[in-house]
Design a protein around this motif. Structure first.
Motif, PDB file in Angstrom:
ATOM      1  N   UNK A  87       0.827  -1.207   0.000  1.00  0.00           N
ATOM      2  CA  UNK A  87       0.000   0.000   0.000  1.00  0.00           C
ATOM      3  C   UNK A  87       0.863   1.260   0.000  1.00  0.00           C
ATOM      4  N   UNK A  88       1.865   1.315   0.880  1.00  0.00           N
ATOM      5  CA  UNK A  88       2.724   2.497   0.983  1.00  0.00           C
ATOM      6  C   UNK A  88       3.564   2.698  -0.269  1.00  0.00           C
ATOM      7  N   UNK A  89       4.078   1.599  -0.822  1.00  0.00           N
ATOM      8  CA  UNK A  89       4.948   1.697  -1.989  1.00  0.00           C
ATOM      9  C   UNK A  89       4.172   2.156  -3.220  1.00  0.00           C
ATOM     10  N   UNK A  90       2.983   1.588  -3.437  1.00  0.00           N
ATOM     11  CA  UNK A  90       2.186   1.987  -4.597  1.00  0.00           C
ATOM     12  C   UNK A  90       1.705   3.425  -4.447  1.00  0.00           C
ATOM     13  N   UNK A  91       1.308   3.793  -3.244  1.00  0.00           N
ATOM     14  CA  UNK A  91       0.901   5.174  -2.975  1.00  0.00           C
ATOM     15  C   UNK A  91       2.062   6.131  -3.256  1.00  0.00           C
ATOM     16  N   UNK A  92       3.246   5.751  -2.803  1.00  0.00           N
ATOM     17  CA  UNK A  92       4.464   6.533  -2.996  1.00  0.00           C
ATOM     18  C   UNK A  92       4.774   6.712  -4.485  1.00  0.00           C
ATOM     19  N   UNK A  93       4.748   5.620  -5.250  1.00  0.00           N
ATOM     20  CA  UNK A  93       5.090   5.692  -6.667  1.00  0.00           C
ATOM     21  C   UNK A  93       3.981   6.336  -7.495  1.00  0.00           C
ATOM     22  N   UNK A 187      -2.973  -3.004  -5.017  1.00  0.00           N
ATOM     23  CA  UNK A 187      -2.719  -2.909  -3.572  1.00  0.00           C
ATOM     24  C   UNK A 187      -3.220  -4.155  -2.849  1.00  0.00           C
ATOM     25  N   UNK A 188      -4.193  -4.828  -3.413  1.00  0.00           N
ATOM     26  CA  UNK A 188      -4.648  -6.098  -2.831  1.00  0.00           C
ATOM     27  C   UNK A 188      -4.172  -7.282  -3.660  1.00  0.00           C
ATOM     28  N   UNK A 192      -1.847 -10.667  -2.192  1.00  0.00           N
ATOM     29  CA  UNK A 192      -2.443 -11.994  -2.350  1.00  0.00           C
ATOM     30  C   UNK A 192      -1.516 -12.895  -3.167  1.00  0.00           C
ATOM     31  N   UNK A 193      -0.945 -12.337  -4.218  1.00  0.00           N
ATOM     32  CA  UNK A 193      -0.048 -13.099  -5.087  1.00  0.00           C
ATOM     33  C   UNK A 193       1.202 -13.540  -4.300  1.00  0.00           C
ATOM     34  N   UNK A 194       1.759 -12.626  -3.536  1.00  0.00           N
ATOM     35  CA  UNK A 194       2.966 -12.931  -2.766  1.00  0.00           C
ATOM     36  C   UNK A 194       2.687 -13.989  -1.696  1.00  0.00           C
ATOM     37  N   UNK A 195       1.616 -13.809  -0.961  1.00  0.00           N
ATOM     38  CA  UNK A 195       1.296 -14.766   0.105  1.00  0.00           C
ATOM     39  C   UNK A 195       0.968 -16.144  -0.469  1.00  0.00           C
TER      40      UNK A 195
END
Length: 200
Positions: A87-93, A187-188, A192-195
């Motif tokens: 969430x933070x990274x996508x918001x940042x970029x 962001x979701x 989900x993909x990583x987990x």
């Protein structure tokens, strides 16, 4: 107008131009026009376009990097960390779409200077997330994975869409608004993909 407010206007104007045209395509005259000042005053504050970009870059990194590290080093459950980092990274970029290409270009041109500006000479303490991955693997909730591979997988999934934004938009035939919606959905989707990929 105070020096502080003038400099703030310059940086905001520069950000707009860098987002529109990238660092290479942006012009000092256009930045001055955007800020509502003359070019001579712009050069009084910043001698070159590179100096101006690095000033903005340093501000952004000093604001964002500690927040990402704080999440990595927190005691939050692994899945919560993955969601928060995404969430933070996508918001940042999303707010600074020029950053990925700039970083990639600078890694080719001046890798030592960029690493110094990112304060990476001593590395980032990854001991907490490393121990967390090891503990979860021992419990059988995830497969065994190194912290380096875990972070590389995450960063790749988060940064590539922005670095290849123009190509993706052309291939997928999506406009700016659609791209923003797509990244919001990631962001979701990414956590989900990583987990799912981490499960044994």
């Amino acid at each position: 107008m105070s020096e502080e407010s003038t400099e703030k206007k310059i940086k905001e104007a520069a950000r707009i131009q860098f987002i529109k045209k990238g660092m290479t395509g942006a012009r000092m005259q256009e930045i001055a026009d955007q800020a509502g000042i003359n070019k001579a005053l712009l050069h009084y504050y910043y001698k070159s376009k590179e100096q101006l970009f690095y000033s903005i870059f340093d501000d952004v990194i000093q604001d964002m990097l500690p927040r990402l590290v704080a999440i990595l080093n927190s005691e939050l459950p692994l899945e919560v960390k993955v969601y928060q980092l995404t969430d933070k990274y996508i918001e940042f970029l999303s707010d600074r779409p020029e950053m990925p290409l700039f970083v990639l270009n600078e890694l080719q041109r001046h890798p030592e200077e960029l690493i110094q500006r990112l304060h990476l000479q001593k590395g980032i303490d990854l001991s907490v997330i490393k121990d967390q991955l090891k503990t979860e693997a021992e419990k059988g909730t995830i497969r065994e994975i190194s912290v380096e591979m875990f972070l590389l997988n995450m960063i790749s999934l988060l940064v590539f869409p922005f670095a290849a934004k123009s190509l993706f938009q052309a291939v997928a035939q999506v406009n700016e608004n659609q791209f923003s919606q797509f990244m919001e959905a990631r962001k979701t989707e990414v956590p989900k993909y990583i987990m799912n990929a981490l499960r044994p």
